[in-house]
Design a protein around this motif. Structure first.
Motif, short mmCIF file in Angstrom:
data_model
loop_
_atom_site.label_atom_id
_atom_site.label_comp_id
_atom_site.label_asym_id
_atom_site.label_seq_id
_atom_site.Cartn_x
_atom_site.Cartn_y
_atom_site.Cartn_z
N LEU A 299 -5.64 -0.24 8.38
CA LEU A 299 -6.08 -1.57 7.92
C LEU A 299 -7.02 -1.41 6.73
CD1 LEU A 299 -6.66 -3.33 11.35
CD2 LEU A 299 -4.93 -3.94 9.63
N ALA A 300 -7.94 -0.45 6.80
CA ALA A 300 -8.86 -0.20 5.68
C ALA A 300 -8.09 0.29 4.46
CB ALA A 300 -9.93 0.80 6.09
N PHE A 301 -7.07 1.11 4.67
CA PHE A 301 -6.23 1.63 3.58
C PHE A 301 -5.73 0.48 2.70
CE2 PHE A 301 -2.03 2.67 1.95
CZ PHE A 301 -2.16 3.96 1.45
N ALA A 302 -5.31 -0.61 3.34
CA ALA A 302 -4.76 -1.76 2.61
C ALA A 302 -5.78 -2.88 2.43
CB ALA A 302 -3.52 -2.29 3.34
N GLU A 303 -7.04 -2.58 2.72
CA GLU A 303 -8.13 -3.56 2.59
C GLU A 303 -7.86 -4.81 3.42
OE1 GLU A 303 -9.40 -3.99 -1.50
OE2 GLU A 303 -9.36 -1.80 -1.80
N LEU A 304 -7.50 -4.56 4.69
CA LEU A 304 -7.23 -5.64 5.63
C LEU A 304 -8.12 -5.56 6.87
CD1 LEU A 304 -3.33 -5.72 5.44
CD2 LEU A 304 -4.89 -7.50 4.64
N ALA B 80 0.00 -10.18 2.98
CA ALA B 80 1.22 -9.81 3.72
C ALA B 80 1.87 -8.58 3.09
CB ALA B 80 2.19 -10.99 3.76
N ARG B 81 1.85 -8.53 1.76
CA ARG B 81 2.42 -7.36 1.08
C ARG B 81 1.62 -6.11 1.41
NH1 ARG B 81 7.01 -5.59 0.33
NH2 ARG B 81 7.31 -4.23 -1.44
N ARG B 82 0.31 -6.24 1.43
CA ARG B 82 -0.53 -5.09 1.77
C ARG B 82 -0.33 -4.66 3.21
NH1 ARG B 82 -4.91 -8.27 -0.20
NH2 ARG B 82 -6.17 -7.51 1.51
N LEU B 83 -0.09 -5.61 4.12
CA LEU B 83 0.20 -5.26 5.50
C LEU B 83 1.50 -4.47 5.59
CD1 LEU B 83 -0.26 -5.28 8.53
CD2 LEU B 83 0.72 -7.61 8.59
N ALA C 153 3.52 -6.46 -5.47
CA ALA C 153 3.85 -7.85 -5.82
C ALA C 153 2.82 -8.77 -5.15
CB ALA C 153 5.26 -8.19 -5.35
N GLY C 154 2.15 -9.57 -5.93
CA GLY C 154 1.16 -10.50 -5.40
C GLY C 154 -0.19 -9.88 -5.11
N VAL C 155 -0.40 -8.62 -5.50
CA VAL C 155 -1.67 -7.94 -5.26
C VAL C 155 -2.40 -7.84 -6.59
CG1 VAL C 155 -2.76 -5.80 -4.46
CG2 VAL C 155 -0.68 -6.64 -3.33
N ASP C 156 -3.71 -8.19 -6.58
CA ASP C 156 -4.48 -8.16 -7.83
C ASP C 156 -4.60 -6.72 -8.34
OD1 ASP C 156 -7.48 -7.21 -6.98
OD2 ASP C 156 -6.52 -8.40 -5.40
N PRO C 157 -4.67 -6.53 -9.67
CA PRO C 157 -4.67 -5.19 -10.27
C PRO C 157 -5.79 -4.27 -9.78
CG PRO C 157 -4.32 -6.86 -11.97
CD PRO C 157 -4.66 -7.59 -10.70
N GLU C 158 -6.99 -4.80 -9.57
CA GLU C 158 -8.10 -3.95 -9.13
C GLU C 158 -7.84 -3.39 -7.74
OE1 GLU C 158 -8.52 -7.18 -10.18
OE2 GLU C 158 -9.16 -6.69 -12.24
N ARG C 159 -7.36 -4.24 -6.85
CA ARG C 159 -7.06 -3.80 -5.48
C ARG C 159 -5.89 -2.83 -5.49
NH1 ARG C 159 -8.77 -6.74 -1.00
NH2 ARG C 159 -8.88 -8.56 -2.33
N ALA C 160 -4.88 -3.13 -6.29
CA ALA C 160 -3.72 -2.23 -6.40
C ALA C 160 -4.17 -0.84 -6.86
CB ALA C 160 -2.68 -2.81 -7.35
N ALA C 161 -5.09 -0.78 -7.81
CA ALA C 161 -5.58 0.51 -8.31
C ALA C 161 -6.29 1.30 -7.21
CB ALA C 161 -6.53 0.29 -9.50
N ARG C 162 -7.07 0.61 -6.39
CA ARG C 162 -7.75 1.31 -5.29
C ARG C 162 -6.74 1.83 -4.26
NH1 ARG C 162 -11.24 -3.27 -5.94
NH2 ARG C 162 -10.39 -4.25 -4.05
N ALA D 100 -1.64 3.52 -13.79
CA ALA D 100 -2.36 4.32 -12.79
C ALA D 100 -1.50 5.42 -12.19
CB ALA D 100 -2.88 3.41 -11.68
N CYS D 101 -0.22 5.46 -12.54
CA CYS D 101 0.68 6.48 -11.97
C CYS D 101 0.62 7.76 -12.79
CB CYS D 101 2.10 5.94 -11.91
SG CYS D 101 2.29 4.65 -10.65
#
Length: 185
Positions: free
Chosen positions: A93-98, A114-117, A137-146, A170-171
């Motif tokens: 859950l922490a991995f996906a900030e949930l 939901a995408r992060r889940l 998809a639907g995830v903000d860039p800052e969170r996606a980078a983390r 970031a890849c």
């Protein structure tokens, strides 16, 4: 590989590093999803082979979240964890900030949550190779980078498709794809 007579993959070759993030980038409809599905063994090409990839050791994230509406966020993750690993729920859950969303049903989550889940469930499954179709998809860039940094820390090869410049940047490697049949630019 053909769909309704349309040639999608032809004499295509891609070598993956043993770890790190490889992004597949290209216009919609150029064959990124098809390539991921062939690599995962979900589609069988007419000819050719996929070498060095064991489908039983792949964690695959589909473009669709494929969340069961009656299962909580916690249940989606524990469903893929063997009993001895059930204690890892908080980690994923922490991995996906949930964290704090354990009891939430998919309908109560935003599209990005939901995408992060779905991504957390895929990561928790584990494997020797992660194939992720549009994971942010639907995830903000800052969170996606983390989350990308957390994926990198898993120290296995990750191949993802994306159109998002921040994700591609970031890849470790970006494979530009263009046109059908699929080929590298």
């Amino acid at each position: 590989m053909r769909y309704s007579g349309k040639l999608v993959l032809d004499h295509f070759s891609l070598e993956l590093p043993h770890h790190g993030l490889t992004a597949l980038s290209g216009p919609s409809g150029c064959g990124k999803t098809t390539l991921l599905r062939v690599m995962a063994g979900l589609e069988a090409p007419e000819s050719g082979t996929v070498c060095g990839v064991n489908p039983a050791q792949i964690a695959f994230l589909f473009q669709e979240n494929r969340l069961l509406p009656w299962r909580t966020a916690a249940q989606h993750i524990t469903d893929v964890l063997p009993r001895p690993r059930r204690g890892e729920l908080a980690r994923w859950l922490a991995f996906a900030e949930l964290s704090g969303e354990e009891n939430a049903l998919p309908a109560a989550l935003s599209g990005g949550m939901a995408r992060r889940l779905a991504l957390a469930r895929c990561a928790a499954l584990g494997g020797a190779l992660y194939l992720l179709d549009e994971p942010f998809a639907g995830v903000d860039p800052e969170r996606a980078a983390r989350i990308l940094e957390r994926l990198r820390a898993l120290d296995v090869p990750v191949v993802l498709s994306s159109h998002q410049p921040a994700v591609l940047g970031a890849c470790d490697r970006v494979v530009e794809l263009d046109g059908l049949p699929l080929h590298c630019v």
